[in-house]
Design an enzyme around this catalytic site. Structure first.
Site, PDB file in Angstrom:
ATOM      1  N   ASP A 155      59.547  37.763  -7.883  1.00 29.00           N
ATOM      2  CA  ASP A 155      59.124  37.466  -9.254  1.00 29.00           C
ATOM      3  C   ASP A 155      60.259  37.158 -10.222  1.00 29.00           C
ATOM      4  OD1 ASP A 155      60.124  40.022  -9.280  1.00 29.00           O
ATOM      5  OD2 ASP A 155      58.494  40.889 -10.470  1.00 29.00           O
ATOM      6  N   GLU A 156      61.491  37.006  -9.739  1.00 34.27           N
ATOM      7  CA  GLU A 156      62.563  36.651 -10.664  1.00 34.27           C
ATOM      8  C   GLU A 156      63.681  35.916  -9.940  1.00 34.27           C
ATOM      9  OE1 GLU A 156      64.961  39.858 -12.308  1.00 34.27           O
ATOM     10  OE2 GLU A 156      64.175  41.239 -10.782  1.00 34.27           O
ATOM     11  N   ASP A 201      61.744  35.497 -15.227  1.00 32.71           N
ATOM     12  CA  ASP A 201      61.131  36.743 -14.770  1.00 32.71           C
ATOM     13  C   ASP A 201      59.631  36.658 -15.017  1.00 32.71           C
ATOM     14  OD1 ASP A 201      60.712  39.293 -13.896  1.00 32.71           O
ATOM     15  OD2 ASP A 201      61.846  40.287 -15.481  1.00 32.71           O
TER      16      ASP A 201
END
Length: 277
Positions: free
Chosen positions: A101-102, A6
């Site tokens: 983003d993850e 993350d």
């Protein structure tokens, strides 16, 4: 073993990287406070003032009049996200992105080649920092639920390992709000039953949890045990294009909802253009 990677305050961190003079100052990526703008991301300096994602931009400005507001650059963030995924694919083809983003990574079949899951996670974290000058938090655990939980325990710049033989030791003291789907309303219902932690929920037993909360109670009880059988599913050819968000608390403010809907629509439109749809 599963990794959850993350990126910390991703959009804001990218803007800090591109404009080093912003580093350490309260920074928000989002819409204009003069309209229905909403906060897409806030760096940790801004969060100290109580600013968080999904907040109206005008409210962020009230909380911190000196906050710096930057318009989001979704295509730019998407390109950087692709570079991050390239790093993931050095270690495993089993990568399931959740957003820009993850992502989840299944490294079970990679350990004979590269080393332990913990070592692979540390290498990925180091390579993202060295090559892209961005910070990631990493969780390493036997399944997806535990890996995602672990990545959030020591943010920012976290690295948490949940060994199979220490699952209950780590889970039991945690507040039930750490369980996916348990927001403020559901937490209050648990508290009325005297349940505040994973351990207390686990002590109810499966039948007790189901009796109190129905089928969803059974699901929450399984998570309190650290049970999650879902597989990491690599990205497939998209049959649809969409974006979604989950608020940490229920939101009924129509201005906030309209602003977030507009932002999600813009993200979908950008992806449609990128795929020439």
């Amino acid at each position: 073993m599963i990794l959850h990677v993350d990126m910390d305050a991703f959009y804001a961190s990218v803007e800090e990287r591109e404009q080093p003079e912003l580093k350490g100052k309260p920074l928000v990526v989002g819409g204009s406070p003069s309209g229905r703008g909403v906060v897409s991301a806030a760096n940790y300096a801004a969060r100290e003032f109580g600013i968080h994602s999904a907040m109206p931009a005008r409210r962020a400005l009230q909380l911190c009049p000196k906050v710096i507001m930057v318009r989001p650059r979704m295509e730019f963030y998407a390109n950087i996200s692709a570079e991050i995924r390239n790093i993931f694919h050095r270690y495993t083809p089993l990568v399931e992105p959740l957003s820009l983003d993850e992502a989840f990574l299944d490294v079970s079949g990679s350990q004979r080649l590269f080393g332990s899951a913990e070592y692979i996670g540390s290498m990925i974290k180091s390579e993202i920092l060295d090559e892209l000058r961005l910070v990631a938090s990493v969780g390493v655990a036997p399944n997806k639920f535990l890996a995602k939980l672990a990545s959030d325990l020591e943010k920012p710049d976290g690295f948490t390992v949940v060994p199979p033989d220490r699952v209950q030791e780590i889970l039991d003291p945690l507040p039930i709000t750490r369980i996916w789907g348990v927001g403020r309303v559901t937490a209050s219902k648990f508290e009325l039953a005297g349940v505040y932690t994973f351990g207390q929920l686990r002590a109810l037993g499966e039948a007790g949890a189901r009796q109190l909360f129905g089928r969803v109670g059974q699901h929450f009880w399984r998570l309190s045990q650290g049970i999650d059988s879902r597989l990491v599913v690599p990205e497939r050819k998209a049959k649809s294009i969409s974006h979604e968000t989950t608020f940490s608390v229920d939101v009924s403010d129509s201005d906030v909802l309209s602003a977030r809907l507009l932002e999600l629509t813009e993200q979908v439109a950008e992806r449609l253009r990128r795929h020439q749809r």
